[in-house]
Scaffold this active site. Sequence first.
Site, PDB file in Angstrom:
ATOM      1  CE  LYS A  22      -1.522   1.458   4.116  1.00 17.27           C
ATOM      2  NZ  LYS A  22      -1.187   2.815   4.547  1.00 17.27           N
ATOM      3  CG  ASN A  23       2.396   2.709   3.549  1.00 16.82           C
ATOM      4  OD1 ASN A  23       1.230   3.044   3.316  1.00 16.82           O
ATOM      5  ND2 ASN A  23       2.845   2.498   4.776  1.00 16.82           N
ATOM      6  CB  CYS A 116      -3.931  10.470  12.424  1.00 17.08           C
ATOM      7  SG  CYS A 116      -2.586   9.376  12.658  1.00 17.08           S
ATOM      8  CG  ASP A 305       3.956   1.161   9.549  1.00 15.67           C
ATOM      9  OD1 ASP A 305       3.577   2.003  10.383  1.00 15.67           O
ATOM     10  OD2 ASP A 305       4.089   1.430   8.334  1.00 15.67           O
ATOM     11  NE  ARG A 397      -6.848   4.263   6.396  1.00 17.48           N
ATOM     12  CZ  ARG A 397      -6.060   5.154   6.974  1.00 17.48           C
ATOM     13  NH1 ARG A 397      -6.213   5.428   8.230  1.00 17.48           N
ATOM     14  NH2 ARG A 397      -5.128   5.776   6.290  1.00 17.48           N
TER      15      ARG A 397
HETATM   16  C1  EPZ Z   1       4.746   6.808   6.607  1.00 19.98           C
HETATM   17  O1  EPZ Z   1       4.017   7.844   7.254  1.00 19.98           O
HETATM   18  C2  EPZ Z   1       3.821   5.629   6.471  1.00 19.98           C
HETATM   19  N1  EPZ Z   1       2.686   6.034   5.636  1.00 19.98           N
HETATM   20  C3  EPZ Z   1       3.362   5.158   7.853  1.00 19.98           C
HETATM   21  O2  EPZ Z   1       2.577   4.002   7.692  1.00 19.98           O
HETATM   22  C4  EPZ Z   1       4.603   4.793   8.674  1.00 19.98           C
HETATM   23  O3  EPZ Z   1       4.210   4.459   9.985  1.00 19.98           O
HETATM   24  C5  EPZ Z   1       5.569   5.975   8.720  1.00 19.98           C
HETATM   25  O4  EPZ Z   1       5.887   6.428   7.374  1.00 19.98           O
HETATM   26  C6  EPZ Z   1       6.893   5.654   9.404  1.00 19.98           C
HETATM   27  O5  EPZ Z   1       7.507   4.577   8.753  1.00 19.98           O
HETATM   28  C7  EPZ Z   1       2.799   6.023   4.314  1.00 19.98           C
HETATM   29  O6  EPZ Z   1       3.835   5.699   3.740  1.00 19.98           O
HETATM   30  C8  EPZ Z   1       1.590   6.395   3.540  1.00 19.98           C
HETATM   31  P1  EPZ Z   1       6.926  10.129   8.575  1.00 19.98           P
HETATM   32  P2  EPZ Z   1       4.565   9.347   7.265  1.00 19.98           P
HETATM   33  O7  EPZ Z   1       6.705  11.449   7.928  1.00 19.98           O
HETATM   34  O8  EPZ Z   1       5.326   9.581   6.021  1.00 19.98           O
HETATM   35  C9  EPZ Z   1       7.659  13.335  12.018  1.00 19.98           C
HETATM   36  C10 EPZ Z   1       0.639   2.659   7.965  1.00 19.98           C
HETATM   37  O9  EPZ Z   1       0.153   2.067   8.960  1.00 19.98           O
HETATM   38  N2  EPZ Z   1       7.392  14.384  11.018  1.00 19.98           N
HETATM   39  O10 EPZ Z   1       8.065   9.306   8.098  1.00 19.98           O
HETATM   40  O11 EPZ Z   1       3.419  10.219   7.580  1.00 19.98           O
HETATM   41  C11 EPZ Z   1       6.421  12.487  12.331  1.00 19.98           C
HETATM   42  O12 EPZ Z   1       5.549  13.117  13.232  1.00 19.98           O
HETATM   43  C12 EPZ Z   1       1.185   4.063   8.109  1.00 19.98           C
HETATM   44  O13 EPZ Z   1       0.669   2.157   6.846  1.00 19.98           O
HETATM   45  C13 EPZ Z   1       7.484  15.703  11.358  1.00 19.98           C
HETATM   46  O14 EPZ Z   1       7.787  16.064  12.504  1.00 19.98           O
HETATM   47  O15 EPZ Z   1       5.571   9.298   8.479  1.00 19.98           O
HETATM   48  C14 EPZ Z   1       7.053  11.215  12.863  1.00 19.98           C
HETATM   49  O16 EPZ Z   1       7.402  11.397  14.190  1.00 19.98           O
HETATM   50  C15 EPZ Z   1       0.908   4.657   9.450  1.00 19.98           C
HETATM   51  N3  EPZ Z   1       7.222  16.653  10.410  1.00 19.98           N
HETATM   52  C16 EPZ Z   1       8.347  11.093  12.015  1.00 19.98           C
HETATM   53  O17 EPZ Z   1       8.586  12.420  11.497  1.00 19.98           O
HETATM   54  C17 EPZ Z   1       6.897  16.329   9.136  1.00 19.98           C
HETATM   55  O18 EPZ Z   1       6.688  17.235   8.303  1.00 19.98           O
HETATM   56  C18 EPZ Z   1       8.258  10.128  10.851  1.00 19.98           C
HETATM   57  O19 EPZ Z   1       7.033  10.351  10.135  1.00 19.98           O
HETATM   58  C19 EPZ Z   1       6.806  14.971   8.782  1.00 19.98           C
HETATM   59  C20 EPZ Z   1       7.069  14.004   9.733  1.00 19.98           C
END
Ligand code: EPZ
Length: 418
Positions: A22-23, A116, A305, A397
């Site tokens: 999915k991702n 979320c 995840d 999802r």
């Molecule tokens: C991706 O989310 C995945 N989603 C998530 O999978 C996964 O848990 C996550 O990466 C971590 O591996 C998709 O790929 C669609 P991040 P993403 O930005 O990109 C912080 C699932 O269950 N951050 O890598 O949203 C954030 O808060 C989902 O399939 C900022 O501070 O995660 C977190 O602490 C859930 N500012 C860390 O970085 C930003 O602008 C990593 O988040 C962006 C992120």
Amino acid sequence: MTYLEIEGVNYLSGNIEISGAKNAALPLIVSSILAKNEVKISNVPNVADIKTLFNLLQNLGAYCEFKNNNAIINTKTLKKTIAKYDIVRKMRASILALGPLLARFGNCEVSLPGGCAIGQRPIDLHLLALEKMGANIQIKQGYVVASGNLKGSEIIFDKITVTGSENIIMAAALAKGKTRLINVAKEPEVIQLCEVLKDSGLEINGIGTDEIEIIGTDRELLEFKDIQVIPDRIEAGTYLCAGAIVNSQISISKSNPSHLSSVLSKLDQMGFKTLIEKDVITLLPAKQIYPIEILTSEYPGFPTDMQAQFMTLALKANGTSIIDERLFENRFMHVSELLRMGADIKLNGHIATVVGGKELNAADVMATDLRASSALILAALAAKGTSRVHRIYHLDRGYENLEEKFKSLGAKITRLEE
Ligand code: EPZ
């Protein structure tokens, strides 16, 4: 509302095929905004998030066809550049449209995804990077309103972000000049996006490292080749944990074992050997299940995840496991549900102490997010009696044909209406 009824303790056996990730599929589908031709993508998982994304693209005016895991997308007809709240609120990954829409059209409005269940999840790093590339960004009535012609720039991500990296890679593809991205995510899903863009003629160097250089085309669209989505490493890890929690021998095929190194290594530390033959992984029962220490981190570290599934598995270990969740501040929502099944877990900030060896009992439990839901199914397989997992729209999802796959492994699992 729909729920799943699961009877345990239920030993598993057999083989299932892993679906496309999915991702990985989400950014690949969005990247069709950068294409001059019709884009064909195979091995796309038929899950709710993917349908939400097609809905978003169709709403913008793109042509999307999705049958038997094959997608055809044509964004030549795409006219609108407003990603509406009604669609974005269903799926945070809709924010991926921001970079490519802005890069192609010079303006767009994308609803802010909001909070979320697993944490605050800001998108500040996406926005800062686009500003550095020359975009004018304002937040108006809950929307990111962006405009400007993007120029290549040097961007250092303060934190490693998966969708942030993907968004900016797509934006840099059509920007004018060279972009250097430093501290980029190295997840297999990010690498596949880069490789697809490279195959479509984009000059991109450093793929798979934490520093990527992209020579933007100055808004010239790319000629995409056919794409096949990589296997879902989280789905694969989830089924391996399902086999492990009931100490059964199962195998998964159509997987990519090299994407699962940290997960297989943790299973090994817990006493579960795995046999690997090409794309097939066979899990062997453990003689004894050992406790573990897990620290979630970015790839190639242990994936957040998979945290909920391993926490559930740790309930069967002979001893106390420690799980340190470093990526999301609120990703322990499954704990209170596991406690209702007899688990012994203590939380202290981002650290969970899991005391293994207690019997799990069946219960009614509530899913809170995608991966937490799968952990509750694993717990139900290992708990004595009939459990019911509610709010399974979270599962739909991201897990394709979940009941069919579990049933083919011998699980007693039924989807029912309340
Ligand atoms: C991706 O989310 C995945 N989603 C998530 O999978 C996964 O848990 C996550 O990466 C971590 O591996 C998709 O790929 C669609 P991040 P993403 O930005 O990109 C912080 C699932 O269950 N951050 O890598 O949203 C954030 O808060 C989902 O399939 C900022 O501070 O995660 C977190 O602490 C859930 N500012 C860390 O970085 C930003 O602008 C990593 O988040 C962006 C992120």
